[in-house]
Motif scaffolding. Structure first.
Motif, PDB file in Angstrom:
ATOM      1  N   HIS A  42      -4.893  -1.045   8.556  1.00 13.49           N
ATOM      2  CA  HIS A  42      -4.861  -2.146   7.590  1.00 13.49           C
ATOM      3  C   HIS A  42      -3.456  -2.451   7.094  1.00 13.49           C
ATOM      4  CE1 HIS A  42      -4.818   1.315   4.831  1.00 13.49           C
ATOM      5  NE2 HIS A  42      -4.376   0.495   3.888  1.00 13.49           N
ATOM      6  N   LEU A  43      -2.488  -1.576   7.406  1.00 14.56           N
ATOM      7  CA  LEU A  43      -1.115  -1.798   6.953  1.00 14.56           C
ATOM      8  C   LEU A  43      -0.203  -2.312   8.066  1.00 14.56           C
ATOM      9  CD1 LEU A  43      -0.557   1.335   4.666  1.00 14.56           C
ATOM     10  CD2 LEU A  43      -0.936  -1.033   3.933  1.00 14.56           C
ATOM     11  N   GLU A  88       0.230   0.836  -4.652  1.00 20.07           N
ATOM     12  CA  GLU A  88      -0.009   1.004  -3.224  1.00 20.07           C
ATOM     13  C   GLU A  88       0.305  -0.231  -2.391  1.00 20.07           C
ATOM     14  OE1 GLU A  88      -4.031   0.240  -5.252  1.00 20.07           O
ATOM     15  OE2 GLU A  88      -2.128   1.271  -5.669  1.00 20.07           O
ATOM     16  N   THR A  89       0.483  -1.371  -3.006  1.00 26.88           N
ATOM     17  CA  THR A  89       0.822  -2.586  -2.258  1.00 26.88           C
ATOM     18  C   THR A  89       2.320  -2.710  -1.997  1.00 26.88           C
ATOM     19  OG1 THR A  89       1.142  -4.007  -4.205  1.00 26.88           O
ATOM     20  CG2 THR A  89      -1.116  -3.763  -3.359  1.00 26.88           C
ATOM     21  N   THR A 105       2.171   4.882   7.929  1.00 30.96           N
ATOM     22  CA  THR A 105       2.728   3.591   8.346  1.00 30.96           C
ATOM     23  C   THR A 105       4.200   3.579   7.954  1.00 30.96           C
ATOM     24  OG1 THR A 105       0.544   2.667   7.894  1.00 30.96           O
ATOM     25  CG2 THR A 105       2.338   1.107   8.298  1.00 30.96           C
ATOM     26  N   HIS A 152       1.478  -6.492   6.842  1.00 27.92           N
ATOM     27  CA  HIS A 152       1.541  -6.275   5.398  1.00 27.92           C
ATOM     28  C   HIS A 152       2.751  -6.995   4.808  1.00 27.92           C
ATOM     29  CE1 HIS A 152       0.800  -4.109   1.625  1.00 27.92           C
ATOM     30  NE2 HIS A 152       2.114  -3.897   1.556  1.00 27.92           N
ATOM     31  N   SER A 191      -1.796   3.437   9.559  1.00 28.43           N
ATOM     32  CA  SER A 191      -3.070   2.916   9.072  1.00 28.43           C
ATOM     33  C   SER A 191      -3.237   1.484   9.565  1.00 28.43           C
ATOM     34  CB  SER A 191      -3.109   2.952   7.546  1.00 28.43           C
ATOM     35  OG  SER A 191      -2.956   4.277   7.067  1.00 28.43           O
ATOM     36  N   ASP A 248      -1.701   6.354   2.111  1.00 32.25           N
ATOM     37  CA  ASP A 248      -0.667   5.742   2.948  1.00 32.25           C
ATOM     38  C   ASP A 248      -0.128   4.489   2.287  1.00 32.25           C
ATOM     39  OD1 ASP A 248       1.031   5.397   5.097  1.00 32.25           O
ATOM     40  OD2 ASP A 248      -0.503   4.653   6.473  1.00 32.25           O
ATOM     41  N   MET A 249       1.154   4.273   2.483  1.00 31.15           N
ATOM     42  CA  MET A 249       1.836   3.051   2.075  1.00 31.15           C
ATOM     43  C   MET A 249       2.865   2.726   3.152  1.00 31.15           C
ATOM     44  SD  MET A 249       2.614   3.821  -1.980  1.00 31.15           S
ATOM     45  CE  MET A 249       3.707   2.392  -2.142  1.00 31.15           C
ATOM     46  N   VAL A 250       3.307   1.482   3.210  1.00 31.29           N
ATOM     47  CA  VAL A 250       4.379   1.116   4.119  1.00 31.29           C
ATOM     48  C   VAL A 250       5.686   1.700   3.589  1.00 31.29           C
ATOM     49  CG1 VAL A 250       5.729  -0.771   5.105  1.00 31.29           C
ATOM     50  CG2 VAL A 250       3.242  -0.980   4.895  1.00 31.29           C
TER      51      VAL A 250
END
Length: 582
Positions: free
Chosen positions: A407-408, A437-438, A489, A411, A405, A473-475
């Protein structure tokens, strides 16, 4: 009637004549036993014996049709004046092997290497398909340097569920997450299962199987066009027969893997991987194959060669289509031609055809520019594998930008740590888990030594309470691998791995982690003194096996950054024939 033996003229003495040439007691012993299958005497007249190294197995579903395909290979070999012998070899199934098929890639390569070296084979056809079968046979061929050609089984046909194009693997992850999010019922999931694998063949997405088929073609080890032909298409059988014909001439010309798999060929493959949005698994496999070949290939080559390659193939998991459409659009030759036109191809690299890779593709056409896109409509401008470094990954980690993603990609988040896969499974669905999600999900002890075998668990499913928010999605960071059919990601192959005492081993929940893909940085935000202290206090938590192959693997496997091969298998060891004690 007695028959004397006079070998037919050949440009050079073939390996098989060490077993079958002449009239000594030993050669009569070898010939005589093989004749019990009804082979005429003149088949031993000095013509090349071609081993069809077949990874067919009913427990390797991707390769379940290879016995039938091998008959077409045999036909081609007979037509060209060769003597085909089909040899069943170790088949590491991605679908069934525990703890991980990756643990057995090296064992398969070792066993097949010794099969090639120890038997009367002048050239070989590598019959492959499922994820680990392609690299394991290429590793074996590199180790022995016997003339070799790859024939893949091809991808299965498109899946379809309620009007939606279904990609094998990719939709497994997608539908599984939808069930956890309450967006799909379990009954619907079971109904969708029937649509995912509707014909024989490998995954129909750009997963690891299709990626490695593409890598074999980009390396020059398969005939042009081999990678994308569907398993059930009649042209797959034609390709098999033509490959059978070709290997006989390769033996005559003494065209070996070392002539083809050069540094330039590996750089071509790396750039091709970026253009197709190929699997991160290609990193460990190509590093291992290069190590067997004696080619100096590193993670830095992956970043250098792939950084400016645009992903132009619009296939799942990065895009919308499947391998069937890729084939109809023109397949890998179109992609390779695009690389050549953009100055990103070593055009003079040799292939198994005896021609250069550019000669093979110069006249091909693109029949669907939504499937294979022009550069100005690329899926991503940075399609290559990103190699990350920093205090969390001193020897490197990888990420697939085309599946991530946007935007990630830069991060900073709070770590939520899972000590191993069992810890993850026990806690991920707990509503009390302190995660949003962060956060950055961190999974340890899933690398080559730690799992053992470096399983495809790096694309950890997200917590249900996050999925219910609509977050997809998350890192995620681990020393594991990710299925080529997966997306997200996801930072993988973190080296050194946790089980070997790498910095990943001492990450604690609550630590802040910074991911900066544009600058290739992965940083654990603690002081150097704190990191040093934690590492000094660290003790292993995984157990080393005390016997069997698991012991051999865990005590000799190298890190993901060099291909996760066994340390005593590096370099091309050749095909010299040993003593005959009969």
């Amino acid at each position: 009637m007695a028959q004397s033996f006079t070998p037919a003229p050949w440009p050079r003495k073939l390996r098989s004549q060490e077993w079958y040439g002449g009239n000594s007691r030993d050669t009569i012993y070898h010939r005589g036993w093989l004749k019990n299958q009804g082979y005429p005497h003149d088949l031993f007249d000095g013509r090349p014996i071609i081993g069809i190294m077949n990874t067919w197995s009913e427990l390797t579903p991707c390769n379940g049709h290879l016995r039938e395909l091998a008959e077409k290979v045999k036909a081609g070999i007979w037509e060209a004046g060769g003597f085909p012998v089909e040899v069943p070899v170790f088949s590491a199934s991605e679908n069934t092997f525990r703890p991980s098929a990756m643990m057995f890639r090296n064992l398969a390569a070792l066993s097949i290497e010794e099969t090639l070296r120890g038997q009367p084979i002048d050239g070989c056809v590598l019959m492959v398909g499922c994820d680990k079968t392609t690299p394991s046979l290429l590793m074996a061929a590199a180790s022995c340097d016997v003339p070799s050609i790859v024939v893949t089984g091809g991808p299965m046909l498109n899946g379809s569920f309620r009007g939606e194009r279904v990609g094998s693997g990719t939709h497994l992850w997608k539908f599984s997450e939808a069930v956890k999010a309450g967006e799909m019922t379990q009954d619907d999931f079971l109904e969708a299962e029937q649509s995912m694998s509707r014909s024989t063949g490998t995954c129909n997405t750009m997963g690891t199987a299709s990626t490695m088929a593409s890598m074999a073609e980009a390396l020059g080890m398969a005939l042009s066009g081999n990678a994308a032909i569907p398993a059930v298409d009649s042209r797959r059988r034609v390709m098999a027969q033509m490959s059978g014909r070709r290997i006989v001439q390769m033996v005559k010309d003494d065209l070996k893997p070392s002539d083809i798999m050069t540094k330039e060929a590996f750089e071509n493959a790396i750039r091709t991987n970026g253009a197709i949005g190929g699997s991160t698994n290609a990193v460990v496999h190509l590093l291992a194959i290069a190590g067997r070949m004696g080619v100096d290939l590193t993670l830095d080559d992956w970043d250098r060669c792939g950084r400016d390659v645009k992903t132009i193939v619009n296939l799942m998991p990065s895009g919308a289509y499947l391998m069937e459409e890729f084939f109809y659009a023109g397949g890998l030759p179109v992609v390779i031609k695009r690389l050549g036109e953009s100055g990103q191809l070593h055009k003079e690299a040799l292939t198994v055809s005896g021609q250069t890779i550019w000669d093979e593709v110069a006249s091909v056409r693109n029949w669907n520019e939504d499937v294979i896109r022009p550069a100005d409509r690329a899926l991503t401008d940075q399609g290559g594998i990103a190699v990350l470094r920093g205090n969390l990954a001193p020897k490197g980690a990888v990420l697939k930008p085309s599946a991530a993603s946007a935007h990630l990609l830069t991060h900073r988040g709070r770590a939520v740590v899972f000590e191993d896969i069992d810890d993850y499974k026990a806690r991920i669905n707990d509503e009390a888990l302190d995660i949003d999600e962060t956060c950055v999900m961190v999974l340890k002890n899933c690398g080559p030594k730690g799992y053992p075998g470096m399983a495809e668990v790096g694309n950890m499913g997200l917590p249900p309470k996050v999925l219910r928010k609509g977050v997809t999605d998350m890192v995620r960071i681990s020393d594991a691998r990710m299925s080529g059919t997966a997306y997200g990601t996801v930072v993988l192959h973190t080296a050194p791995e946790a089980a070997a005492g790498g910095p990943l081993a001492v990450v604690q929940s609550g630590d802040m982690i910074e991911l900066d893909v544009p600058n290739r940085r992965l940083h654990l935000d603690i002081s150097e003194a704190e990191l040093t202290a934690r590492l000094a206090a660290w003790t292993p938590r995984h157990e080393i096996a005390t016997s069997g192959y698991a012991y051999l693997h865990q005590t000799h496997v190298e890190g993901a950054d060099t291909g996760a091969d066994l340390d005593f298998l590096k370099g091309c060891r050749g095909n010299a024939v040993g003593r005959d004690s009969h």
